[in-house]
Write a protein that holds these residues in place. Structure first.
Motif, PDB file in Angstrom:
ATOM      1  N   THR A   1      -3.540  55.481  53.519  1.00 19.56           N
ATOM      2  CA  THR A   1      -4.635  56.432  53.385  1.00 19.56           C
ATOM      3  C   THR A   1      -5.480  56.494  54.661  1.00 19.56           C
ATOM      4  O   THR A   1      -5.263  55.724  55.538  1.00 19.56           O
ATOM      5  N   PRO A   2      -5.853  57.715  55.107  1.00 17.93           N
ATOM      6  CA  PRO A   2      -6.763  57.831  56.173  1.00 17.93           C
ATOM      7  C   PRO A   2      -7.690  57.107  56.219  1.00 17.93           C
ATOM      8  O   PRO A   2      -8.449  56.322  55.277  1.00 17.93           O
ATOM      9  N   GLU A   3      -8.444  56.687  57.478  1.00 17.49           N
ATOM     10  CA  GLU A   3      -9.366  55.582  57.816  1.00 17.49           C
ATOM     11  C   GLU A   3     -10.578  56.431  58.570  1.00 17.49           C
ATOM     12  O   GLU A   3     -10.134  56.914  59.617  1.00 17.49           O
ATOM     13  N   PRO A   4     -11.628  57.076  57.884  1.00 18.73           N
ATOM     14  CA  PRO A   4     -12.386  56.613  56.563  1.00 18.73           C
ATOM     15  C   PRO A   4     -11.464  57.620  55.775  1.00 18.73           C
ATOM     16  O   PRO A   4     -11.075  58.910  56.076  1.00 18.73           O
ATOM     17  N   PHE A   5     -11.666  57.611  54.265  1.00 21.41           N
ATOM     18  CA  PHE A   5     -10.950  58.675  53.359  1.00 21.41           C
ATOM     19  C   PHE A   5     -12.140  58.825  52.578  1.00 21.41           C
ATOM     20  O   PHE A   5     -12.318  58.191  51.441  1.00 21.41           O
ATOM     21  N   LYS A   6     -12.848  59.794  52.872  1.00 21.77           N
ATOM     22  CA  LYS A   6     -14.061  60.219  51.963  1.00 21.77           C
ATOM     23  C   LYS A   6     -13.921  61.463  51.093  1.00 21.77           C
ATOM     24  O   LYS A   6     -13.246  62.405  51.593  1.00 21.77           O
ATOM     25  N   LEU A   7     -14.262  61.286  50.032  1.00 26.53           N
ATOM     26  CA  LEU A   7     -13.992  62.477  48.879  1.00 26.53           C
ATOM     27  C   LEU A   7     -15.373  62.570  47.929  1.00 26.53           C
ATOM     28  O   LEU A   7     -16.389  61.456  47.990  1.00 26.53           O
ATOM     29  N   ILE A   8     -15.452  63.599  47.235  1.00 23.02           N
ATOM     30  CA  ILE A   8     -16.546  63.972  46.282  1.00 23.02           C
ATOM     31  C   ILE A   8     -16.062  63.556  44.964  1.00 23.02           C
ATOM     32  O   ILE A   8     -15.056  64.013  44.601  1.00 23.02           O
ATOM     33  N   ALA A   9     -16.419  62.588  44.173  1.00 29.40           N
ATOM     34  CA  ALA A   9     -15.838  61.894  43.107  1.00 29.40           C
ATOM     35  C   ALA A   9     -17.033  61.142  42.340  1.00 29.40           C
ATOM     36  O   ALA A   9     -17.877  60.788  42.993  1.00 29.40           O
ATOM     37  N   ASP A  10     -16.745  60.884  40.971  1.00 28.58           N
ATOM     38  CA  ASP A  10     -17.471  59.770  40.364  1.00 28.58           C
ATOM     39  C   ASP A  10     -16.917  58.382  40.573  1.00 28.58           C
ATOM     40  O   ASP A  10     -15.897  58.197  40.143  1.00 28.58           O
ATOM     41  N   PRO A  11     -17.582  57.707  41.484  1.00 33.90           N
ATOM     42  CA  PRO A  11     -16.947  56.283  41.894  1.00 33.90           C
ATOM     43  C   PRO A  11     -16.581  55.148  40.520  1.00 33.90           C
ATOM     44  O   PRO A  11     -15.443  54.828  40.600  1.00 33.90           O
ATOM     45  N   ASP A  12     -17.396  55.331  39.710  1.00 30.09           N
ATOM     46  CA  ASP A  12     -16.760  54.448  38.444  1.00 30.09           C
ATOM     47  C   ASP A  12     -15.647  55.100  37.976  1.00 30.09           C
ATOM     48  O   ASP A  12     -14.841  54.242  37.576  1.00 30.09           O
ATOM     49  N   MET A  13     -15.547  56.296  37.715  1.00 29.77           N
ATOM     50  CA  MET A  13     -14.466  57.075  37.271  1.00 29.77           C
ATOM     51  C   MET A  13     -13.215  56.657  37.952  1.00 29.77           C
ATOM     52  O   MET A  13     -12.048  56.408  37.384  1.00 29.77           O
ATOM     53  N   LEU A  14     -13.386  56.776  39.236  1.00 35.78           N
ATOM     54  CA  LEU A  14     -12.267  56.483  40.092  1.00 35.78           C
ATOM     55  C   LEU A  14     -11.709  55.180  40.270  1.00 35.78           C
ATOM     56  O   LEU A  14     -10.515  54.873  40.441  1.00 35.78           O
ATOM     57  N   ARG A  15     -12.925  54.301  40.085  1.00 40.25           N
ATOM     58  CA  ARG A  15     -12.366  52.764  40.011  1.00 40.25           C
ATOM     59  C   ARG A  15     -11.424  52.519  38.765  1.00 40.25           C
ATOM     60  O   ARG A  15     -10.637  51.933  38.810  1.00 40.25           O
TER      61      ARG A  15
END
Length: 641
Positions: free
Chosen positions: A517-531
């Motif tokens: 993955t890229p460093e950093p890899f920033k995206l717009i999402a729900d962090p709890d759902m993504l985990r």
């Protein structure tokens, strides 16, 4: 606005469909014809370039063979007596220079005035090969100093000033001072067969219009098309035209103009042929370029062939002129038929149209009372009334059933959530106590007790995951699952915590994790759902992956969205199970050992959470080798279609 009548609607639909199909056929036909003609032009210019290369190489081969025969008849001890003969041979062979050197590469004779000798030419790769007993030929770059020694006028002919050319790659030089030559060399042997020297000669390509015109006349049988040059040939020294029959606007040959940066990068830097249409001076040509290499394999120039595009445009236009009239006539005939058909259908259908409009508006009590004038229509109306009555009864029954199901489902979800929550609390206390036992807070455990505690922890963690899945299912079914998006650093906030939690399971199976993955890899999402998503996917990869195998997490940004994949080595997924992987209570059966335990909800919940954030998820697999789950999330909060 007054609505259209049934007859007009039918005619409109038919005519629209016909016109759309006609337009599509016209567009498709135009594209196919244009593509075919263009492909034919590209095939032609590719073949012409191959022919040009053949003529170009044959000129080198002719020089090689001629110099081989000439070298066999030369005695270096009598070189002074051969001067007149060698000068005559240089003219007969059309060479710009012809020279002889001794076994050390030092020039002892030049046929072109001023007949300078004494310089060392052994560094030239072709001459060096000849001194080693080989017959050699190719294209070389000769510096200005060498051209001056080879003969008078050559350096001046090679000198070409650059002419400013649109889209050319910038260069600091203002002129080309060296020369590009077709050159060949052959060994000179003593009667005993020992190499005593070499003879070499060449043709300077700079301003050699005779050669490019000869190539053009050979490969293009028709020279002119509507008063314009049908085909053109050019030789470039690096990116500069040094020999061409392309004419500038003033009628002069375009010597000194340069190739575009696009062709420069493709042919000179990447060493690949380039085939495309190009605007040459004042006309479009289907053009083909390929690199010219020196004997060391270094790119030193370009061979170009172009054919006038207008000829193929005219061929395409003639074909289209023959294609469109029959197509237009066919469309008119079908339109006339559509009008007659819509007229015939509208008369008996008016009553039914009114009835269907009432039924569609929700009036299931509406019935057609009018009597029909013929049996078929009466039968159709009776069936319509029966259908309306059946729809009314079914609608009422469905409404009662749905209400009962909604009530049962609400009760079930509430009970499921309550029970899962209560079990989760008790299980948390149990797991905490088990971990305390394992850590030795209640005294050191013996080996048997330690194994029993490990069994409790392993099964407790699996039960905790199942409870979490049931709680998530309850939220989904009750419509309480909502995404709260924010900027998330994927590696730090999502992947690292999940990997840390699953590290023990991976180590127990000897699996290794690779993160791409890229460093950093920033995206717009729900962090709890993504985990939760990453936890489910990596857990599945561990569960179904091969012991000692590899797991990859791949992330990238592409086409306005974020794409994340989890790949693992293992048995993969049978093709017949791929369509139902994301259904509720589905467990993967790989056909191998015993079936894996689990709730069968992980992938269903994962899909719901991905789609809740506007994304998509799917699975791919090569059965028996690997499996990969990929999901995408839109950028800037936009849902994917």
């Amino acid at each position: 606005m007054r609505p259209l009548t049934f007859r007009r609607k039918v005619f409109l639909y038919f005519s629209s469909a016909v016109l759309l199909i006609g337009a599509f056929m016209a567009l498709l036909g135009t594209r196919m014809i244009s593509s075919t003609v263009r492909r034919e032009a590209q095939d032609r210019v590719t073949m012409d370039l191959r022919s040009a290369r053949h003529v170009y190489n044959s000129r080198i081969e002719t020089m090689r063979l001629s110099l081989e025969l000439l070298g066999e008849s030369i005695d270096l001890n009598r070189i002074d007596r051969l001067a007149e003969r060698l000068e005559r041979k240089m003219e007969e062979l059309g060479l710009d220079f012809l020279s002889v050197c001794d076994r050390n590469g030092r020039v002892i004779f030049r046929a072109r005035p001023p007949h300078l000798t004494g310089d060392d030419r052994s560094s030239n790769p072709l001459i060096r090969r000849a001194l080693n007993g080989e017959l050699a030929g190719g294209t070389v770059i000769l510096p200005r100093e060498v051209l001056q020694r080879e003969g008078e006028g050559l350096a001046e002919r090679a000198y070409i000033e650059f002419i400013p050319t649109p889209k050319a790659k910038p260069r600091p030089e203002k002129a080309e001072t060296s020369g590009m030559c077709l050159m060949a060399a052959a060994p000179i042997r003593s009667p005993e067969g020992r190499v005593t020297g070499a003879i070499y000669g060449g043709i300077l390509l700079n301003r050699n219009f005779k050669l490019v015109d000869e190539i053009r006349d050979i490969i293009f049988k028709e020279r002119w098309y509507k008063g314009k040059e049908l085909g053109t040939v050019t030789i470039f020294q690096w990116d500069v035209r040094i020999a061409t029959n392309v004419l500038r606007g003033d009628g002069e040959r375009a010597i000194g103009t340069r190739v575009s940066e696009e062709v420069y990068n493709c042919v000179l830097l990447h060493r690949k042929p380039w085939l495309e249409r190009a605007f040459v001076v004042h006309d479009w040509y289907i053009s083909a370029y390929e690199p010219i290499f020196d004997p060391r394999g270094k790119v030193i120039g370009i061979l170009y062939v172009g054919i006038l595009e207008q000829k193929y445009n005219d061929i395409r236009n003639r074909i289209l002129l023959n294609f469109f009239p029959p197509l237009g006539a066919g469309i008119l005939i079908v339109l006339a038929f559509s009008y007659l058909l819509s007229h015939d259908l509208s008369l008996p259908m008016r009553k039914l149209v009114l009835g269907t409009e009432r039924i569609a508006s929700g009036d299931l009590d509406y019935r057609i009372e009018e009597r029909a004038g013929f049996a078929e229509m009466k039968q159709l109306m009776d069936h319509f009334n029966q259908m309306a009555q059946a729809l009314k009864e079914r609608e009422e029954q469905l409404e009662r059933t749905n209400e009962e199901l909604r009530s049962v489902n609400r009760n079930y979800m509430e009970m499921l959530g309550f029970v899962s929550h209560e079990i989760k609390n008790a299980l948390g206390n149990m797991l905490m106590s088990a971990y305390n036992l394992k850590e030795g807070y209640a005294g050191e455990l013996n080996e048997v007790q330690g194994r029993m505690v490990d069994i409790i922890l392993r099964n407790g963690e699996r039960l905790k995951d199942m409870i979490k899945n049931y709680l998530d299912l309850s939220r989904i079914e009750k419509g309480e699952l909502e995404a709260h998006k924010r900027e998330v650093e994927f590696n730090e906030e999502v992947l690292r915590p999940v990997v840390e939690e699953l590290k023990g399971q991976m180590e127990s199976k000897g699996m290794r994790l690779t993160v791409q993955t890229p460093e950093p890899f920033k995206l717009i999402a729900d962090p709890d759902m993504l985990r939760t998503i990453m936890d489910n996917l990596i857990s599945n990869a561990i569960k179904y992956g091969r012991e000692g195998g590899e797991i990859k997490v791949i992330g990238a940004e592409e086409d306005g969205r974020w794409r994340i994949s989890v790949w693992n080595e293992g048995e993969g997924i049978p093709p017949d199970q791929l369509p139902r992987l994301f259904n509720k209570f589905t467990r993967l059966d790989t056909g191998g050992s015993r079936r894996k335990s689990g709730s069968g909800l992980g992938l269903f919940i994962t899909r719901e959470m991905v789609e809740k954030q506007g994304g998509k998820i799917w699975a791919e697999s090569e059965y028996g080798k690997w499996a990969m789950f990929t999901f995408t999330l839109p950028k800037e909060g936009r849902d994917e279609a």
